[in-house]
Design a protein around this motif. Structure first.
Motif, PDB file in Angstrom:
ATOM      1  N   PRO A  90       4.157   8.760  15.525  1.00  0.00           N
ATOM      2  CA  PRO A  90       4.772   9.736  16.441  1.00  0.00           C
ATOM      3  C   PRO A  90       6.245  10.012  16.120  1.00  0.00           C
ATOM      4  CG  PRO A  90       3.456   8.174  17.684  1.00  0.00           C
ATOM      5  CD  PRO A  90       3.543   7.648  16.285  1.00  0.00           C
ATOM      6  N   LEU A  91       6.954   8.971  15.695  1.00  0.00           N
ATOM      7  CA  LEU A  91       8.366   9.157  15.337  1.00  0.00           C
ATOM      8  C   LEU A  91       8.496  10.041  14.100  1.00  0.00           C
ATOM      9  CD1 LEU A  91       9.692   5.522  15.941  1.00  0.00           C
ATOM     10  CD2 LEU A  91      10.249   7.556  17.289  1.00  0.00           C
ATOM     11  N   MET A  92       7.615   9.842  13.127  1.00  0.00           N
ATOM     12  CA  MET A  92       7.627  10.690  11.927  1.00  0.00           C
ATOM     13  C   MET A  92       7.308  12.134  12.288  1.00  0.00           C
ATOM     14  SD  MET A  92       5.734   8.150   9.189  1.00  0.00           S
ATOM     15  CE  MET A  92       5.775   9.366   7.867  1.00  0.00           C
ATOM     16  N   GLN A  93       6.356  12.330  13.184  1.00  0.00           N
ATOM     17  CA  GLN A  93       5.996  13.682  13.617  1.00  0.00           C
ATOM     18  C   GLN A  93       7.151  14.338  14.360  1.00  0.00           C
ATOM     19  OE1 GLN A  93       2.471  12.763  15.896  1.00  0.00           O
ATOM     20  NE2 GLN A  93       1.088  13.125  14.147  1.00  0.00           N
ATOM     21  N   GLN A  94       7.825  13.557  15.209  1.00  0.00           N
ATOM     22  CA  GLN A  94       8.987  14.089  15.929  1.00  0.00           C
ATOM     23  C   GLN A  94      10.085  14.510  14.960  1.00  0.00           C
ATOM     24  OE1 GLN A  94      10.529  12.050  19.529  1.00  0.00           O
ATOM     25  NE2 GLN A  94       8.681  10.802  19.451  1.00  0.00           N
ATOM     26  N   MET A  95      10.315  13.684  13.934  1.00  0.00           N
ATOM     27  CA  MET A  95      11.342  14.021  12.950  1.00  0.00           C
ATOM     28  C   MET A  95      10.993  15.311  12.228  1.00  0.00           C
ATOM     29  SD  MET A  95      12.747  10.456  11.270  1.00  0.00           S
ATOM     30  CE  MET A  95      11.149   9.777  10.815  1.00  0.00           C
ATOM     31  N   ASP A  96       9.725  15.467  11.841  1.00  0.00           N
ATOM     32  CA  ASP A  96       9.291  16.690  11.157  1.00  0.00           C
ATOM     33  C   ASP A  96       9.480  17.912  12.054  1.00  0.00           C
ATOM     34  OD1 ASP A  96       8.579  15.344   8.875  1.00  0.00           O
ATOM     35  OD2 ASP A  96       6.444  15.192   9.382  1.00  0.00           O
ATOM     36  N   GLU A  97       9.079  17.798  13.313  1.00  0.00           N
ATOM     37  CA  GLU A  97       9.203  18.909  14.254  1.00  0.00           C
ATOM     38  C   GLU A  97      10.662  19.273  14.495  1.00  0.00           C
ATOM     39  OE1 GLU A  97       7.125  17.565  17.687  1.00  0.00           O
ATOM     40  OE2 GLU A  97       5.138  17.709  16.747  1.00  0.00           O
ATOM     41  N   LEU A  98      11.493  18.244  14.669  1.00  0.00           N
ATOM     42  CA  LEU A  98      12.916  18.498  14.909  1.00  0.00           C
ATOM     43  C   LEU A  98      13.587  19.120  13.691  1.00  0.00           C
ATOM     44  CD1 LEU A  98      13.840  15.271  16.904  1.00  0.00           C
ATOM     45  CD2 LEU A  98      14.049  17.609  17.747  1.00  0.00           C
ATOM     46  N   GLU A  99      13.228  18.648  12.509  1.00  0.00           N
ATOM     47  CA  GLU A  99      13.807  19.211  11.288  1.00  0.00           C
ATOM     48  C   GLU A  99      13.438  20.685  11.131  1.00  0.00           C
ATOM     49  OE1 GLU A  99      12.372  16.512   8.374  1.00  0.00           O
ATOM     50  OE2 GLU A  99      13.985  15.041   8.684  1.00  0.00           O
ATOM     51  N   LYS A 100      12.182  21.032  11.454  1.00  0.00           N
ATOM     52  CA  LYS A 100      11.757  22.431  11.383  1.00  0.00           C
ATOM     53  C   LYS A 100      12.482  23.267  12.431  1.00  0.00           C
ATOM     54  CE  LYS A 100       7.108  21.499   9.579  1.00  0.00           C
ATOM     55  NZ  LYS A 100       5.655  21.480   9.891  1.00  0.00           N
ATOM     56  N   GLU A 101      12.620  22.710  13.628  1.00  0.00           N
ATOM     57  CA  GLU A 101      13.314  23.433  14.697  1.00  0.00           C
ATOM     58  C   GLU A 101      14.780  23.638  14.344  1.00  0.00           C
ATOM     59  OE1 GLU A 101      13.564  23.377  19.596  1.00  0.00           O
ATOM     60  OE2 GLU A 101      12.576  21.729  18.530  1.00  0.00           O
ATOM     61  N   ILE A 102      15.406  22.617  13.774  1.00  0.00           N
ATOM     62  CA  ILE A 102      16.811  22.716  13.348  1.00  0.00           C
ATOM     63  C   ILE A 102      16.964  23.788  12.272  1.00  0.00           C
ATOM     64  CG2 ILE A 102      18.599  21.500  12.029  1.00  0.00           C
ATOM     65  CD1 ILE A 102      17.847  18.984  13.656  1.00  0.00           C
ATOM     66  N   GLU A 103      16.032  23.819  11.351  1.00  0.00           N
ATOM     67  CA  GLU A 103      16.074  24.821  10.283  1.00  0.00           C
ATOM     68  C   GLU A 103      15.998  26.233  10.875  1.00  0.00           C
ATOM     69  OE1 GLU A 103      13.570  26.037   6.226  1.00  0.00           O
ATOM     70  OE2 GLU A 103      13.067  24.213   7.340  1.00  0.00           O
ATOM     71  N   GLY A 104      15.126  26.415  11.881  1.00  0.00           N
ATOM     72  CA  GLY A 104      15.004  27.720  12.528  1.00  0.00           C
ATOM     73  C   GLY A 104      16.261  28.119  13.276  1.00  0.00           C
ATOM     74  N   VAL A 105      16.839  27.174  14.000  1.00  0.00           N
ATOM     75  CA  VAL A 105      18.065  27.463  14.753  1.00  0.00           C
ATOM     76  C   VAL A 105      19.215  27.768  13.802  1.00  0.00           C
ATOM     77  CG1 VAL A 105      19.797  26.502  16.331  1.00  0.00           C
ATOM     78  CG2 VAL A 105      17.376  26.100  16.760  1.00  0.00           C
ATOM     79  N   ARG A 106      19.294  27.045  12.692  1.00  0.00           N
ATOM     80  CA  ARG A 106      20.352  27.308  11.703  1.00  0.00           C
ATOM     81  C   ARG A 106      20.228  28.719  11.135  1.00  0.00           C
ATOM     82  NH1 ARG A 106      20.464  21.465   8.694  1.00  0.00           N
ATOM     83  NH2 ARG A 106      22.291  20.619   9.789  1.00  0.00           N
ATOM     84  N   ALA A 107      18.994  29.141  10.881  1.00  0.00           N
ATOM     85  CA  ALA A 107      18.777  30.488  10.352  1.00  0.00           C
ATOM     86  C   ALA A 107      19.239  31.536  11.369  1.00  0.00           C
ATOM     87  CB  ALA A 107      17.301  30.691  10.018  1.00  0.00           C
ATOM     88  N   ARG A 108      18.887  31.327  12.643  1.00  0.00           N
ATOM     89  CA  ARG A 108      19.317  32.259  13.694  1.00  0.00           C
ATOM     90  C   ARG A 108      20.831  32.215  13.873  1.00  0.00           C
ATOM     91  NH1 ARG A 108      14.958  29.915  16.350  1.00  0.00           N
ATOM     92  NH2 ARG A 108      16.264  28.947  17.955  1.00  0.00           N
ATOM     93  N   GLN A 109      21.386  31.027  13.707  1.00  0.00           N
ATOM     94  CA  GLN A 109      22.836  30.879  13.856  1.00  0.00           C
ATOM     95  C   GLN A 109      23.577  31.635  12.749  1.00  0.00           C
ATOM     96  OE1 GLN A 109      24.706  27.043  13.098  1.00  0.00           O
ATOM     97  NE2 GLN A 109      25.892  27.225  14.982  1.00  0.00           N
ATOM     98  N   GLU A 110      23.057  31.583  11.533  1.00  0.00           N
ATOM     99  CA  GLU A 110      23.697  32.299  10.429  1.00  0.00           C
ATOM    100  C   GLU A 110      23.643  33.808  10.657  1.00  0.00           C
ATOM    101  OE1 GLU A 110      25.628  31.100   7.991  1.00  0.00           O
ATOM    102  OE2 GLU A 110      25.348  29.292   9.196  1.00  0.00           O
ATOM    103  N   GLU A 111      22.521  34.293  11.183  1.00  0.00           N
ATOM    104  CA  GLU A 111      22.420  35.715  11.512  1.00  0.00           C
ATOM    105  C   GLU A 111      23.428  36.066  12.604  1.00  0.00           C
ATOM    106  OE1 GLU A 111      18.433  36.552  12.640  1.00  0.00           O
ATOM    107  OE2 GLU A 111      17.590  36.126  10.656  1.00  0.00           O
ATOM    108  N   ALA A 112      23.510  35.203  13.611  1.00  0.00           N
ATOM    109  CA  ALA A 112      24.453  35.426  14.715  1.00  0.00           C
ATOM    110  C   ALA A 112      25.893  35.358  14.225  1.00  0.00           C
ATOM    111  CB  ALA A 112      24.219  34.394  15.824  1.00  0.00           C
ATOM    112  N   ARG A 113      26.156  34.448  13.279  1.00  0.00           N
ATOM    113  CA  ARG A 113      27.519  34.309  12.735  1.00  0.00           C
ATOM    114  C   ARG A 113      27.945  35.588  12.016  1.00  0.00           C
ATOM    115  NH1 ARG A 113      29.888  29.578  11.428  1.00  0.00           N
ATOM    116  NH2 ARG A 113      27.864  28.555  11.163  1.00  0.00           N
ATOM    117  N   ALA A 114      27.038  36.133  11.201  1.00  0.00           N
ATOM    118  CA  ALA A 114      27.347  37.353  10.458  1.00  0.00           C
ATOM    119  C   ALA A 114      27.642  38.506  11.416  1.00  0.00           C
ATOM    120  CB  ALA A 114      26.185  37.713   9.531  1.00  0.00           C
ATOM    121  N   ARG A 115      26.820  38.623  12.462  1.00  0.00           N
ATOM    122  CA  ARG A 115      27.033  39.684  13.444  1.00  0.00           C
ATOM    123  C   ARG A 115      28.330  39.472  14.209  1.00  0.00           C
ATOM    124  NH1 ARG A 115      27.213  44.709  14.589  1.00  0.00           N
ATOM    125  NH2 ARG A 115      26.685  45.275  16.743  1.00  0.00           N
ATOM    126  N   LEU A 116      28.607  38.226  14.570  1.00  0.00           N
ATOM    127  CA  LEU A 116      29.831  37.917  15.309  1.00  0.00           C
ATOM    128  C   LEU A 116      31.065  38.239  14.468  1.00  0.00           C
ATOM    129  CD1 LEU A 116      31.301  36.719  17.754  1.00  0.00           C
ATOM    130  CD2 LEU A 116      30.962  34.441  16.769  1.00  0.00           C
TER     131      LEU A 116
END
Length: 248
Positions: free
Chosen positions: A123-149
């Protein structure tokens, strides 16, 4: 240069001062789109920070469980070896019981498919995988938001600079006009305007039964109205203190 009606010129000066005030207000105003972009970027920043904190905690839990697992396996190996070298049945039994307890804890951590035990590690390995994917998605959205800002911040800086150029040009014209009005009148007006946060001069308006100050709307005593009509000196409103002008 002397003018026939300094208060008429003072009224024009006030109009320009109010225009300059409006420019300053516009400069300090944050465009709605920029404000929203700042909020969005901050929210993504906070979301990313929260996810990273979660990932650190899960990684720590995983490493702690993994270290315990390796330690247990090491102890199990030693107990198994000791059992094989035991000189008595009692010792063999003792080591066997120790191994059983170690196996139980190992299964709790590592899991056992045959016994349908999930364990702590998976379960801990699965949580790490899920969090890493979620972080990657948020970073991508953040970069788009940064460019617009950054785009909006640049546009706003240019807007403020353009307004500043307009302000300085109008300020120069305003100062030229102020120079044509008697200095004591301008000084008194500016002092009142500062205290009243905007206007230092007010027109006197005729009412059905006399006159009133258009700034504070208070009825003026007749002798004050007469002094204003005579225009022999600067007269101030008895209520709000502004310089009163009869109008053109």
């Amino acid at each position: 240069m002397c003018v026939s009606d300094p208060l008429a010129e003072l009224n024009r000066l006030q109009e320009r001062d109010l225009e300059l005030d409006h420019i300053r207000e516009d400069q300090s105003h944050i465009p709605v789109e920029l404000g929203q972009a700042r909020v969005q970027f901050k929210e993504l920043e906070n979301q990313l920070g929260g996810l990273q904190d979660q990932l650190r905690e899960v990684r720590m839990a995983y490493h702690k469980a993994d270290l315990e697992l390796q330690d247990l396996k090491g102890k199990y190996g030693k107990a198994k070896q000791a059992q094989s070298q035991a000189q008595s049945a009692k010792e063999q039994t003792q080591y066997g019981e120790q191994m059983r307890q170690l196996e139980d804890r190992i299964e709790e951590i590592e899991g056992n498919d045959k016994k349908n035990i999930v364990g702590e590690i998976l379960p801990l390995m699965q949580q790490m995988d899920e969090l890493e994917k979620e972080i990657e998605g948020v970073r991508a959205r953040q970069e788009e938001a940064r460019a617009r800002l950054e785009e909006l911040e640049t546009a706003n800086r240019q807007r403020v600079e353009d307004l500043e150029a307009t302000y300085q040009s109008k300020k120069a014209d305003r100062d030229q006009l102020a120079a044509t009005i008697p200095a004591p009148v301008v000084k008194e007006y500016e002092s009142i305007r500062k205290a009243r946060k905007g206007t230092g001069l007010a027109k006197m308006a005729k009412t059905s039964n006399g006159y009133r100050c258009t700034a504070c709307n208070v009825q003026l005593p007749m002798h004050v109205a007469q002094q204003i009509h005579q225009a022999q000196k600067v007269v101030r409103c008895p209520s709000c203190g502004r310089i009163l002008w009869k109008g053109e």
